[in-house]
Design an enzyme around this catalytic site. Structure first.
Site, PDB file in Angstrom:
ATOM      1  N   ASP A 210       0.827  -1.208   0.000  1.00 38.67           N
ATOM      2  CA  ASP A 210       0.000   0.000   0.000  1.00 38.67           C
ATOM      3  C   ASP A 210       0.867   1.266   0.000  1.00 38.67           C
ATOM      4  O   ASP A 210       2.103   1.196   0.001  1.00 38.67           O
ATOM      5  CB  ASP A 210      -0.938  -0.069   1.216  1.00 38.67           C
ATOM      6  CG  ASP A 210      -2.322   0.493   0.924  1.00 38.67           C
ATOM      7  OD1 ASP A 210      -2.452   1.314   0.019  1.00 38.67           O
ATOM      8  OD2 ASP A 210      -3.267   0.105   1.639  1.00 38.67           O
TER       9      ASP A 210
ATOM     10  N   ASP B 234     -10.125   3.146  -3.874  1.00 42.47           N
ATOM     11  CA  ASP B 234     -10.799   1.976  -3.301  1.00 42.47           C
ATOM     12  C   ASP B 234     -12.208   1.779  -3.873  1.00 42.47           C
ATOM     13  O   ASP B 234     -12.989   2.728  -3.945  1.00 42.47           O
ATOM     14  CB  ASP B 234     -10.923   2.137  -1.782  1.00 42.47           C
ATOM     15  CG  ASP B 234      -9.586   1.926  -1.097  1.00 42.47           C
ATOM     16  OD1 ASP B 234      -8.558   1.848  -1.804  1.00 42.47           O
ATOM     17  OD2 ASP B 234      -9.578   1.831   0.145  1.00 42.47           O
TER      18      ASP B 234
HETATM   19  C1  GAL Z   1      -6.158   1.220   1.142  1.00 48.55           C
HETATM   20  C2  GAL Z   1      -6.204   0.157   0.070  1.00 48.55           C
HETATM   21  C3  GAL Z   1      -7.291  -0.828   0.449  1.00 48.55           C
HETATM   22  C4  GAL Z   1      -6.982  -1.439   1.784  1.00 48.55           C
HETATM   23  C5  GAL Z   1      -6.792  -0.348   2.838  1.00 48.55           C
HETATM   24  C6  GAL Z   1      -6.297  -0.906   4.144  1.00 48.55           C
HETATM   25  O1  GAL Z   1      -5.157   2.129   0.844  1.00 48.55           O
HETATM   26  O2  GAL Z   1      -6.462   0.747  -1.169  1.00 48.55           O
HETATM   27  O3  GAL Z   1      -7.435  -1.821  -0.558  1.00 48.55           O
HETATM   28  O4  GAL Z   1      -5.800  -2.214   1.678  1.00 48.55           O
HETATM   29  O5  GAL Z   1      -5.869   0.620   2.395  1.00 48.55           O
HETATM   30  O6  GAL Z   1      -6.121   0.083   5.117  1.00 48.55           O
END
Ligand code: GAL
Length: 398
Positions: free
Chosen positions: A165, A220
């Site tokens: 991430d 997301d």
């Molecule tokens: C976001 C990511 C998500 C999930 C989330 C967890 O940045 O795009 O898919 O992993 O963080 O905190």
């Protein structure tokens, strides 16, 4: 010279378009590029990830039960093999040697034991970290500056997949931070799938194929029709960059989470399959209903996703809310999705010229959702389609 031009032309035709700007070579009829040298993801990954349904409420019992359900539901036998932990599996602080520590309240047996369990079911274990100082939940450390150590830790635990991430990233470019983890994973001595998650910010399709097996092209997803169609559209822009070894990732599946209708979920799954997206289930598979299981278990749709040619299908026609998505498959076949995004039923039509088929071709169409077959089709394929629904076909010249 002529030979060279012929080979170039064949490359273009077999990929349905340009080869995404990377140097292509033909091996066994498949275009290969300057790939990440871990040999993984020759077809898009299939599995499950904890985030969409559970967010931070994860613990080892849930993960073991999910592995059990993957096998007992029959999904594992269809190719769903990764069981992926997302955010929130570790303690906030590293140990005195700087190692990541599994959260003792939720993963008391540790990740190695969990990996052993998942492997004993014939499945693979994925884990999550961040190219920053903390992960996005702000509850565990990121791997920035600890890439070699963390990659070795993951390898020693038997981890098979890393989602990486982009939170708390100190402002440097992902193009600088992500290659370090990619190399650390290669150095770890274990083949570990590398999933970049920088949300499409720096156009990762243009640079990530060399360092990763997939790269998020979007922010997301959420369990809503508008979110799903916008992820599909954003991802579609990068279609020409996908190929065996490295795939565009429009984010994980929401099928079965309850926020869309069955027809909307059918379209979600159909378009992800056609777009050669990772098929990472995001619902609670221990408790899925039969409709969800039937959607995720459609072998014919899965085989479009896993087709060896590995060319991402894309939106080829738009007439208001009526869309045609299509792409080439191996054995001279073509897949087509006729999609009605409008609010009332309508007829969607794809002409052979839209699909790049010979205008005189006579075609057999296999409907991948009703399993019916139409033979002797000439000139076009069409269907009356309910609001937000789609039809998906494989066309074979007769
Ligand atoms: C976001 C990511 C998500 C999930 C989330 C967890 O940045 O795009 O898919 O992993 O963080 O905190």
């Amino acid at each position: 010279m002529w030979m060279m031009m012929l080979i170039m032309l064949l490359l273009l035709v077999s990929n349905g378009e340009e080869v995404g700007g990377s140097s292509g070579e033909v091996e066994d009829g498949i275009i290969s590029r300057n790939l990440l040298a871990n040999g993984l993801a020759l077809t898009p990954p299939m599995g499950w990830n904890s985030w969409n349904h559970f967010q931070c409420s994860i613990e080892e019992k849930l993960i073991r039960e999910t592995a059990d359900a993957m096998v007992s539901s029959g999904l594992a036998a269809l190719g769903y093999q990764y069981i992926n932990l997302d955010d929130c599996w570790a303690e906030l602080n590293r140990d005195s040697k700087g190692n990541l520590v599994p959260k003792s309240s939720t993963f008391p047996s540790g990740i190695k034991a969990l990996a052993n369990y998942v492997h004993s079911k014939g499945l693979k274990l994925g884990i999550y970290s961040d190219a920053g100082t903390r992960t996005c939940s702000n509850t565990m450390p990121g791997s920035l500056g600890h890439e070699e150590q963390d990659a070795k830790t993951f390898a020693s635990w038997g981890v098979d997949y890393l989602k990486y991430d982009n939170c708390f990233n100190t402002g440097t470019n992902p193009k600088e931070r992500y290659p370090i983890m990619s190399q650390a994973l290669l150095n770890s001595g274990r083949p570990i799938y590398f999933s970049l998650c920088e949300w499409g910010q720096e156009q990762p399709a243009t640079w990530a194929p060399k360092i990763g097996n997939s790269w998020r092209t979007t922010g997301d997803i959420s369990d809503k029709w508008e979110s799903m169609i916008s992820c599909a559209d954003e991802n579609d822009r990068w279609a020409s960059y996908a190929a065996p070894g490295g795939w565009n990732d429009p984010d994980m599946l929401e099928v079965g989470n309850g926020g869309m209708t069955t027809e909307e979920y059918r379209a979600h799954f159909s378009i992800w399959a056609l777009a050669k997206a990772p098929l990472l289930v995001g619902c609670d598979i221990r408790a899925m209903d039969n409709v969800t299981l039937a959607l995720l278990s459609n072998k014919d749709v899965i085989s479009v996703n896993q087709d060896k040619l590995g060319v991402q299908g894309k939106k080829i026609k738009k007439d208001g809310d009526l869309e045609v998505w299509s792409g080439p498959l191996s054995k001279n076949r073509t897949t087509v999705v006729l999609w009605n995004k409008g609010t009332s039923s309508a007829t969607v039509i794809a002409y052979w010229s839209d699909l790049g088929l010979n205008p005189t071709a006579v075609v057999k169409a296999h409907d991948l959702w009703t399993h019916s077959i139409q033979r002797g089709l000439k000139g076009n394929i069409s269907a009356n389609i309910e609001s937000h629904a789609c039809k998906m076909f494989v066309l074979t010249p007769q």
